[in-house]
Design a protein around this motif. Structure first.
Motif, PDB file in Angstrom:
ATOM      1  N   GLN A   1       0.823  -1.211   0.000  1.00 29.54           N
ATOM      2  CA  GLN A   1       0.000   0.000   0.000  1.00 29.54           C
ATOM      3  C   GLN A   1       0.859   1.264   0.000  1.00 29.54           C
ATOM      4  OE1 GLN A   1      -3.284   0.140   2.755  1.00 29.54           O
ATOM      5  NE2 GLN A   1      -3.745  -2.038   2.515  1.00 29.54           N
ATOM      6  N   LEU A   2       1.997   1.221   0.693  1.00 27.39           N
ATOM      7  CA  LEU A   2       2.885   2.381   0.707  1.00 27.39           C
ATOM      8  C   LEU A   2       3.423   2.673  -0.686  1.00 27.39           C
ATOM      9  CD1 LEU A   2       4.859   1.615   3.997  1.00 27.39           C
ATOM     10  CD2 LEU A   2       3.148   3.410   3.677  1.00 27.39           C
ATOM     11  N   VAL A   3       3.706   1.605  -1.430  1.00 27.85           N
ATOM     12  CA  VAL A   3       4.167   1.780  -2.808  1.00 27.85           C
ATOM     13  C   VAL A   3       3.023   2.248  -3.690  1.00 27.85           C
ATOM     14  CG1 VAL A   3       5.044   0.578  -4.842  1.00 27.85           C
ATOM     15  CG2 VAL A   3       6.035   0.103  -2.598  1.00 27.85           C
TER      16      VAL A   3
ATOM     17  N   ALA B   1       5.735   6.065   0.681  1.00 26.15           N
ATOM     18  CA  ALA B   1       7.110   5.805   1.115  1.00 26.15           C
ATOM     19  C   ALA B   1       7.763   4.819   0.156  1.00 26.15           C
ATOM     20  CB  ALA B   1       7.124   5.236   2.535  1.00 26.15           C
ATOM     21  N   ARG B   2       9.089   4.700   0.275  1.00 25.72           N
ATOM     22  CA  ARG B   2       9.840   3.672  -0.440  1.00 25.72           C
ATOM     23  C   ARG B   2      10.244   2.621   0.590  1.00 25.72           C
ATOM     24  NH1 ARG B   2      12.437   8.346  -1.878  1.00 25.72           N
ATOM     25  NH2 ARG B   2      14.409   7.623  -1.009  1.00 25.72           N
ATOM     26  N   PRO B   3       9.419   1.577   0.762  1.00 26.07           N
ATOM     27  CA  PRO B   3       9.653   0.634   1.857  1.00 26.07           C
ATOM     28  C   PRO B   3      10.803  -0.326   1.579  1.00 26.07           C
ATOM     29  CG  PRO B   3       7.756  -0.050   0.557  1.00 26.07           C
ATOM     30  CD  PRO B   3       8.188   1.280   0.010  1.00 26.07           C
ATOM     31  N   VAL B   4      11.493  -0.692   2.646  1.00 28.86           N
ATOM     32  CA  VAL B   4      12.532  -1.716   2.628  1.00 28.86           C
ATOM     33  C   VAL B   4      12.128  -2.765   3.662  1.00 28.86           C
ATOM     34  CG1 VAL B   4      14.972  -2.256   2.947  1.00 28.86           C
ATOM     35  CG2 VAL B   4      14.295  -0.009   2.035  1.00 28.86           C
ATOM     36  N   LEU B   5      11.926  -3.985   3.217  1.00 27.25           N
ATOM     37  CA  LEU B   5      11.502  -5.061   4.108  1.00 27.25           C
ATOM     38  C   LEU B   5      12.715  -5.845   4.589  1.00 27.25           C
ATOM     39  CD1 LEU B   5       8.483  -6.303   1.967  1.00 27.25           C
ATOM     40  CD2 LEU B   5       8.322  -5.116   4.154  1.00 27.25           C
ATOM     41  N   ILE B   6      12.816  -6.052   5.883  1.00 31.36           N
ATOM     42  CA  ILE B   6      13.874  -6.888   6.437  1.00 31.36           C
ATOM     43  C   ILE B   6      13.295  -8.276   6.701  1.00 31.36           C
ATOM     44  CG2 ILE B   6      15.372  -7.266   8.428  1.00 31.36           C
ATOM     45  CD1 ILE B   6      15.875  -4.336   8.564  1.00 31.36           C
ATOM     46  N   GLY B   7      13.893  -9.272   6.084  1.00 33.98           N
ATOM     47  CA  GLY B   7      13.396 -10.632   6.261  1.00 33.98           C
ATOM     48  C   GLY B   7      13.926 -11.541   5.179  1.00 33.98           C
ATOM     49  N   ASP B   8      13.553 -12.795   5.242  1.00 33.93           N
ATOM     50  CA  ASP B   8      13.972 -13.795   4.266  1.00 33.93           C
ATOM     51  C   ASP B   8      13.366 -13.477   2.898  1.00 33.93           C
ATOM     52  OD1 ASP B   8      13.175 -16.580   2.858  1.00 33.93           O
ATOM     53  OD2 ASP B   8      15.074 -16.800   3.949  1.00 33.93           O
ATOM     54  N   LYS B   9      14.223 -13.290   1.902  1.00 30.52           N
ATOM     55  CA  LYS B   9      13.745 -12.854   0.586  1.00 30.52           C
ATOM     56  C   LYS B   9      12.751 -13.830  -0.021  1.00 30.52           C
ATOM     57  CE  LYS B   9      17.747 -10.055  -0.721  1.00 30.52           C
ATOM     58  NZ  LYS B   9      18.871  -9.862  -1.672  1.00 30.52           N
ATOM     59  N   ARG B  10      13.103 -15.114  -0.011  1.00 28.46           N
ATOM     60  CA  ARG B  10      12.236 -16.101  -0.645  1.00 28.46           C
ATOM     61  C   ARG B  10      10.873 -16.142   0.052  1.00 28.46           C
ATOM     62  NH1 ARG B  10      12.938 -20.015  -4.164  1.00 28.46           N
ATOM     63  NH2 ARG B  10      15.213 -19.747  -4.128  1.00 28.46           N
ATOM     64  N   ALA B  11      10.887 -16.100   1.391  1.00 27.90           N
ATOM     65  CA  ALA B  11       9.631 -16.151   2.136  1.00 27.90           C
ATOM     66  C   ALA B  11       8.761 -14.931   1.834  1.00 27.90           C
ATOM     67  CB  ALA B  11       9.915 -16.239   3.635  1.00 27.90           C
ATOM     68  N   ILE B  12       9.389 -13.761   1.711  1.00 25.18           N
ATOM     69  CA  ILE B  12       8.629 -12.539   1.423  1.00 25.18           C
ATOM     70  C   ILE B  12       8.043 -12.597   0.019  1.00 25.18           C
ATOM     71  CG2 ILE B  12       8.826 -10.042   1.065  1.00 25.18           C
ATOM     72  CD1 ILE B  12      10.855 -10.008   3.381  1.00 25.18           C
TER      73      ILE B  12
END
Length: 752
Positions: free
Chosen positions: A460-462, A467-478
């Motif tokens: 939704q932010l995009v 905002a320009r969000p940056v997600l911290i977490g396992d790439k494949r899982a995301i």
């Protein structure tokens, strides 16, 4: 106790019925009454006499709809007469008010002659901004509507015809997209040839379905050209007479792509469904029993059956409340002279588009946490989705302006914001911040980026360019979760288990080595999303961060406090809630961080909270609260807020009114401030309330939220060196988006 008895109790509870009239202007003094009635009321009367359009300025006409019926075709009850239909018409008024904030007078006319009925309604044009015809039998209802649309210069809409057409039209658009069918090519079979069926068939033609591809059946079977030549069906069904041999409904359904049921329950069996084309679409809308049951239709075939009914206990309910309140809202707000075909098409397309978007958590919860994601089981939005108001009403208003039936031109962006404000003060306030955020989106790191809510919030932010969000977490899982959620976007991801994190470990060691953190320990800590996000913000690789969705507040707050720390001019952070009431906004501090603040802390918290209020375009008026007023009690507890207030008043850099210590009611009740305490530096009620300790603040905001009807936004963290905000565990996606918007505006302010 059965449903009938429950309903009787509901309606007879004092006061009887479901509607009442309430005043919108003060009536407390003799002057108020003289303005409301005699002699003051003469002035607006003269103004309207000179210019009838001024009725929209000085009366409720522009927000008033007449719900009019003679009770000759009440859903599920038949011809019960005008008086017995009144509970239904009152109910319609409730829906208008609940979903679109439109006022209603329900009018039950004891008149069955179509001409007399229509003439009576036409004479009521001075009262209303629009007319909603309801529960009038066919074909008289069609004649009445046609006459009134010609005679009246305000929108006239027979919901039983067009509401069903529009909502099912939205379902048809999405079902065809999912099934890979072309509107211009599909074969459509109708069961039913009454007012709703013929209106729906005409509307499908407007959407792009070819009239020659529509086969309509009544109780005697297919309406053929031979039957039409003999005047067998009524004149409104005749245009859909097919050039085919006579046959039954079963014959008409063979190889059909779409079945539309607007007749009676139980007339379709599984064999008839099996005879349809591949990936059939079944809109079985008879109530309370559909033409074929949901389970029956699904079980009839091995391929995908996309099905909608009129029932709420199955997916894809065709519910007219998705249409009429919002259609009238848009029509009224541009002062439309009619609701034309383009406005109806715009409404259907807006509904279809909305069904493809991520569904708010509150809507999912309202419907029992059932999955709501675009696909065969979700082709129509839910009525409780608040976005229907500004999406559909905005589309209708735009279509009215484009087709020349609007007497008022609106700025559509401003109009959307006005519609949002109707949903509550919190939306109005958040719109201020959202607009600021969208003007210059910042890089925002989400520490718990592999949580589904964070992924949905990032989308939704995009999508909204907040905002320009940056997600911290396992790439494949995301990536997998985003695909499962039907979110078509490519978020930036930092994977703490695989990405190169040495620079962040080095910086964390540099910051915390004097606090016992070794280089090896720092290497381990940056694999924690909270520490990694904090270091990214501290180093400038992100402008702001959010955390706390899956952790206790103190646990989530600790890493950013250790790494980012408080601002150069601050020694303390604090948590602030914005509470919105119908006509008031207050900021409550500190509800999350400082348990037993002294005067230094209270002074700083007051300053930071005042700055926060300005981000929402609120001019702060600050009260330091206690259980005493201006020294009536003198002890250690009351001296702290008193001293903080004194320092703030004497500080030349403070540019907002502030006073204390004072009791909560003194701070917020104007009569008390201007009465016994007219010496106070607060000329108006306070909107920033600084509590003497965390316990009092937390209790107060929760009581105001639960018992006072306030909506709470926050907690918003103030006093940090960089924008950091800590969510509450279990917050919804909208809460994440709201707090993200605040973080972006914080970052904009820091940059300035």
């Amino acid at each position: 106790m059965g449903l009938d008895e429950d309903a009787l109790d509901y309606h007879r509870a004092d006061p009887p019925g479901k509607l009442e009239i309430s005043t919108t202007k003060p009536t407390n003094t003799q002057r108020d009454l003289s303005l409301a009635y005699s002699p003051g009321v003469a002035a607006p009367c003269r103004a309207i006499d000179e210019d009838p359009a001024e009725a929209y300025t000085y009366t409720t006409k522009g927000n008033m709809v007449g719900v009019v019926s003679n009770g000759t075709a009440v859903l599920g009850l038949g011809d019960i007469g005008a008086q017995a239909s009144k509970p239904v018409m009152e109910g319609k008024g409730v829906l208008f008010k609940r979903f679109a904030d439109i006022d209603v007078f329900d009018i039950e006319l004891d008149e069955n002659d179509p001409a007399e009925f229509a003439d009576s309604v036409a004479r009521m044009e001075p009262t209303f901004g629009g007319i909603n015809l309801e529960d009038i039998k066919a074909p008289e209802c069609i004649e009445i509507e046609e006459y009134l649309r010609e005679e009246m210069d305000i929108p006239v809409f027979h919901d039983d015809q067009h509401g069903t057409a529009i909502i099912s039209g939205a379902a048809l658009l999405n079902a065809c997209e999912i099934a890979g069918k072309d509107l211009e090519e599909i074969e459509v079979t109708f069961a039913g040839a009454g007012a709703a069926a013929t209106a729906t068939a005409r509307f499908y033609d407007s959407l792009g379905v070819k009239k020659e591809n529509i086969t309509m059946c009544d109780i005697d079977g297919i309406i053929t050209e031979d039957r039409a030549a003999e005047n067998d069906p009524h004149e409104y069904a005749a245009p859909f007479a097919a050039d085919v041999p006579e046959g039954s409904l079963a014959d008409a359904m063979e190889d059909a792509d779409v079945f539309v049921g607007l007749s009676v329950g139980g007339i379709v069996d599984e064999d008839m469904v099996r005879s349809m084309a591949d990936e059939p679409i079944i809109l079985a809308m008879a109530n309370p029993e559909p033409e074929i049951g949901y389970e029956q239709a699904k079980a009839a075939r091995d391929d995908t059956v996309i099905m909608a009914t009129g029932r709420s206990d199955y997916p894809n309910q065709v519910n007219n409340v998705l249409g009429f309140p919002f259609i009238f809202r848009g029509a009224l707000d541009v002062r439309a002279t009619e609701i034309n075909e383009a406005m109806k098409v715009a409404a259907a397309e807006a509904l279809a588009d909305l069904a493809k978007r991520d569904v708010p958590d509150a809507v999912v919860k309202a419907y029992g946490d059932q999955p709501l994601q675009f696909g065969p089981e979700y082709i129509i939005p839910k009525p409780l989705d608040p976005r229907v108001l500004f999406d559909l009403s905005g589309a209708v208003a735009e279509a009215a302006m484009e087709t020349g039936v609007a007497r008022e031109e609106l700025d559509l962006e401003e109009y959307r914001e006005e519609l949002e404000a109707r949903l509550g003060k919190s939306r109005e306030m958040m719109r201020v911040v959202l607009n600021k955020a969208q003007s210059d989106p910042k890089r925002l790191v989400l520490a718990e980026g592999d949580d589904p809510k964070m992924i949905r919030a990032a989308y939704q932010l995009v999508e909204q360019e907040i905002a320009r969000p940056v997600l911290i977490g396992d790439k494949r899982a995301i990536w997998e979760q985003a695909a499962d959620l039907g979110l078509d976007f490519d978020p930036e991801i930092v994977d703490p288990t695989s990405d190169e994190l040495d620079p962040y470990a080095d910086r964390l060691h540099e910051l915390r080595k004097r606090n016992g953190v070794t280089r090896r320990e720092a290497q381990g800590l940056v694999h924690d999303g909270n520490y990694l996000a904090s270091v990214m913000v501290e180093m400038g690789d992100a402008d702001a961060m959010l955390t706390g969705l899956t952790n206790h507040y103190p646990t989530a707050l600790r890493p950013p406090l250790q790494v980012v720390g408080t601002a150069d001019d601050s020694d303390y952070a604090a948590g602030v809630y914005m509470l919105t009431f119908k006509n008031r906004v207050v900021f409550v501090a500190d509800a999350t961080v400082n348990q037993a603040p002294d005067a230094d802390v209270l002074e700083e918290v007051a300053t930071h909270t005042a700055d926060l209020a300005r981000q929402f375009n609120v001019d702060p008026r600050v009260a330091l609260l206690s259980y005493s007023d201006f020294g009536t009690v003198d002890n250690e507890g009351t001296r702290k807020p008193r001293e903080a207030a004194r320092r703030l008043r004497e500080n030349a850099d403070i540019d907002f009114p502030v006073d204390g210590e004072m009791q909560a009611d003194t701070a917020v009740v104007e009569e008390m401030l201007t009465g016994d305490y007219d010496f106070s530096d607060l000329d108006d009620p306070a909107n920033v309330l600084v509590f003497p300790n965390l316990e009092a603040s937390n209790i107060a905001y929760k009581l105001l939220q639960r018992l006072g009807g306030a909506e709470a936004i926050g907690p918003m963290l103030v006093g940090m060196d960089k924008p950091v905000h800590v969510l509450q565990r279990g917050d919804e996606v909208k809460d994440i988006v709201n707090l993200a918007s605040v973080a972006v505006v914080d970052a904009q302010t820091d940059e300035e």
